[in-house]
Write a protein that holds these residues in place. Structure first.
Motif, mmCIF file in Angstrom:
data_model
loop_
_atom_site.group_PDB
_atom_site.id
_atom_site.type_symbol
_atom_site.label_atom_id
_atom_site.label_comp_id
_atom_site.label_asym_id
_atom_site.label_seq_id
_atom_site.Cartn_x
_atom_site.Cartn_y
_atom_site.Cartn_z
ATOM 1 N N VAL A 128 0.851 -1.163 0.000
ATOM 2 C CA VAL A 128 0.000 0.000 0.000
ATOM 3 C C VAL A 128 0.903 1.233 0.000
ATOM 4 O O VAL A 128 1.859 1.298 0.780
ATOM 5 N N VAL A 129 0.604 2.176 -0.867
ATOM 6 C CA VAL A 129 1.400 3.396 -0.986
ATOM 7 C C VAL A 129 0.515 4.592 -0.668
ATOM 8 O O VAL A 129 -0.571 4.726 -1.216
ATOM 9 N N GLU A 130 0.971 5.445 0.247
ATOM 10 C CA GLU A 130 0.252 6.660 0.604
ATOM 11 C C GLU A 130 0.964 7.860 0.000
ATOM 12 O O GLU A 130 2.193 7.907 -0.018
ATOM 13 N N ASN A 131 0.194 8.806 -0.490
ATOM 14 C CA ASN A 131 0.759 10.042 -0.996
ATOM 15 C C ASN A 131 0.977 10.964 0.202
ATOM 16 O O ASN A 131 0.073 11.647 0.653
ATOM 17 N N VAL A 132 2.189 10.949 0.741
ATOM 18 C CA VAL A 132 2.523 11.694 1.955
ATOM 19 C C VAL A 132 3.128 13.037 1.568
ATOM 20 O O VAL A 132 3.994 13.105 0.697
ATOM 21 N N MET A 133 2.687 14.090 2.218
ATOM 22 C CA MET A 133 3.243 15.417 1.934
ATOM 23 C C MET A 133 4.739 15.431 2.267
ATOM 24 O O MET A 133 5.172 14.766 3.208
ATOM 25 N N VAL A 167 8.193 5.170 -3.270
ATOM 26 C CA VAL A 167 8.106 4.947 -4.708
ATOM 27 C C VAL A 167 8.560 6.262 -5.326
ATOM 28 O O VAL A 167 7.971 7.311 -5.066
ATOM 29 N N ALA A 168 9.650 6.206 -6.090
ATOM 30 C CA ALA A 168 10.267 7.424 -6.608
ATOM 31 C C ALA A 168 10.507 7.324 -8.107
ATOM 32 O O ALA A 168 10.671 6.230 -8.654
ATOM 33 N N VAL A 169 10.538 8.474 -8.744
ATOM 34 C CA VAL A 169 10.934 8.568 -10.149
ATOM 35 C C VAL A 169 12.170 9.453 -10.176
ATOM 36 O O VAL A 169 12.117 10.623 -9.779
ATOM 37 N N LEU A 170 13.284 8.882 -10.621
ATOM 38 C CA LEU A 170 14.540 9.614 -10.709
ATOM 39 C C LEU A 170 14.935 9.699 -12.177
ATOM 40 O O LEU A 170 15.202 8.665 -12.805
ATOM 41 N N ASP A 171 14.919 10.905 -12.710
ATOM 42 C CA ASP A 171 15.250 11.133 -14.121
ATOM 43 C C ASP A 171 14.477 10.189 -15.040
ATOM 44 O O ASP A 171 15.019 9.584 -15.959
ATOM 45 N N GLY A 172 13.183 10.021 -14.754
ATOM 46 C CA GLY A 172 12.311 9.225 -15.603
ATOM 47 C C GLY A 172 12.288 7.738 -15.305
ATOM 48 O O GLY A 172 11.531 6.993 -15.927
ATOM 49 N N GLU A 173 13.076 7.259 -14.352
ATOM 50 C CA GLU A 173 13.140 5.841 -14.004
ATOM 51 C C GLU A 173 12.427 5.597 -12.670
ATOM 52 O O GLU A 173 12.769 6.203 -11.659
ATOM 53 N N LEU A 174 11.468 4.677 -12.687
ATOM 54 C CA LEU A 174 10.702 4.339 -11.489
ATOM 55 C C LEU A 174 11.493 3.371 -10.616
ATOM 56 O O LEU A 174 12.109 2.432 -11.120
ATOM 57 N N GLU A 186 16.295 15.112 -11.522
ATOM 58 C CA GLU A 186 14.866 15.312 -11.297
ATOM 59 C C GLU A 186 14.336 14.139 -10.477
ATOM 60 O O GLU A 186 14.273 13.015 -10.956
ATOM 61 N N LEU A 187 13.994 14.395 -9.223
ATOM 62 C CA LEU A 187 13.494 13.365 -8.311
ATOM 63 C C LEU A 187 12.078 13.723 -7.893
ATOM 64 O O LEU A 187 11.825 14.810 -7.377
ATOM 65 N N THR A 188 11.165 12.778 -8.119
ATOM 66 C CA THR A 188 9.777 12.930 -7.684
ATOM 67 C C THR A 188 9.436 11.744 -6.806
ATOM 68 O O THR A 188 9.659 10.596 -7.198
ATOM 69 N N ILE A 189 8.917 12.010 -5.610
ATOM 70 C CA ILE A 189 8.464 10.947 -4.718
ATOM 71 C C ILE A 189 6.957 10.802 -4.923
ATOM 72 O O ILE A 189 6.198 11.716 -4.633
ATOM 73 N N TRP A 190 6.534 9.656 -5.460
ATOM 74 C CA TRP A 190 5.107 9.418 -5.692
ATOM 75 C C TRP A 190 4.387 9.136 -4.389
ATOM 76 O O TRP A 190 3.235 9.498 -4.222
ATOM 77 N N GLY A 191 5.050 8.444 -3.467
ATOM 78 C CA GLY A 191 4.392 8.114 -2.219
ATOM 79 C C GLY A 191 5.287 7.294 -1.313
ATOM 80 O O GLY A 191 6.390 6.898 -1.691
ATOM 81 N N THR A 192 4.791 7.065 -0.113
ATOM 82 C CA THR A 192 5.499 6.294 0.893
ATOM 83 C C THR A 192 4.805 4.945 1.064
ATOM 84 O O THR A 192 3.586 4.880 1.210
ATOM 85 N N VAL A 193 5.599 3.869 1.038
ATOM 86 C CA VAL A 193 5.049 2.523 1.220
ATOM 87 C C VAL A 193 4.741 2.352 2.704
ATOM 88 O O VAL A 193 5.612 2.538 3.550
ATOM 89 N N THR A 194 3.490 2.011 2.995
ATOM 90 C CA THR A 194 3.081 1.883 4.396
ATOM 91 C C THR A 194 2.789 0.436 4.797
ATOM 92 O O THR A 194 2.914 0.088 5.966
ATOM 93 N N TYR A 195 2.380 -0.410 3.859
ATOM 94 C CA TYR A 195 2.080 -1.813 4.136
ATOM 95 C C TYR A 195 2.495 -2.664 2.946
ATOM 96 O O TYR A 195 2.456 -2.216 1.811
ATOM 97 N N CYS A 196 2.847 -3.918 3.246
ATOM 98 C CA CYS A 196 3.120 -4.906 2.211
ATOM 99 C C CYS A 196 2.271 -6.127 2.531
ATOM 100 O O CYS A 196 2.411 -6.719 3.599
ATOM 101 N N LEU A 197 1.381 -6.483 1.618
ATOM 102 C CA LEU A 197 0.438 -7.570 1.848
ATOM 103 C C LEU A 197 0.899 -8.869 1.196
ATOM 104 O O LEU A 197 0.126 -9.599 0.651
ATOM 105 N N HIS A 198 2.137 -9.145 1.174
ATOM 106 C CA HIS A 198 2.830 -10.305 0.607
ATOM 107 C C HIS A 198 2.106 -11.000 -0.537
ATOM 108 O O HIS A 198 1.430 -10.360 -1.305
ATOM 109 N N LYS A 199 2.302 -12.298 -0.700
ATOM 110 C CA LYS A 199 1.927 -13.082 -1.879
ATOM 111 C C LYS A 199 2.231 -12.273 -3.136
ATOM 112 O O LYS A 199 1.358 -11.777 -3.821
#
Length: 75
Positions: A1-6, A17-24, A55-68
């Motif tokens: 789960v990814v939250e868009n954190v200020m 989850v980040a985009v650095l110079d166009g690479e996710l 150019e660094l853009t942070i899309w969000g912060t990972v808050t949970y991982c629900l495996h499988k």
């Protein structure tokens, strides 16, 4: 789960989850006196020291991982 954190609420050590110079990428955010480092938790992948003019853009912060995370084969 990814939250868009200020930006003001992002902390050193968050998994982002980040985009650095166009690479996710998904990496651990390290805020150091020398700048930003995107740290890999897997030793097979290198850490990324973010150059000042990148150019660094942070899309969000990972808050949970629900495996499988295994994919099933399609027939």
């Amino acid at each position: 789960v990814v939250e868009n954190v200020m930006p003001a609420y992002r902390r050193d050590g968050d998994v982002v989850v980040a985009v650095l110079d166009g690479e996710l990428t998904v990496k651990r955010l390290r805020l150091t006196p020398a700048g930003v480092v995107l740290q890999a938790d897997n030793s097979e992948h290198p850490d990324i020291v973010v150059p000042e003019l990148s150019e660094l853009t942070i899309w969000g912060t990972v808050t949970y991982c629900l495996h499988k995370l295994n994919r099933t084969k399609f027939r």
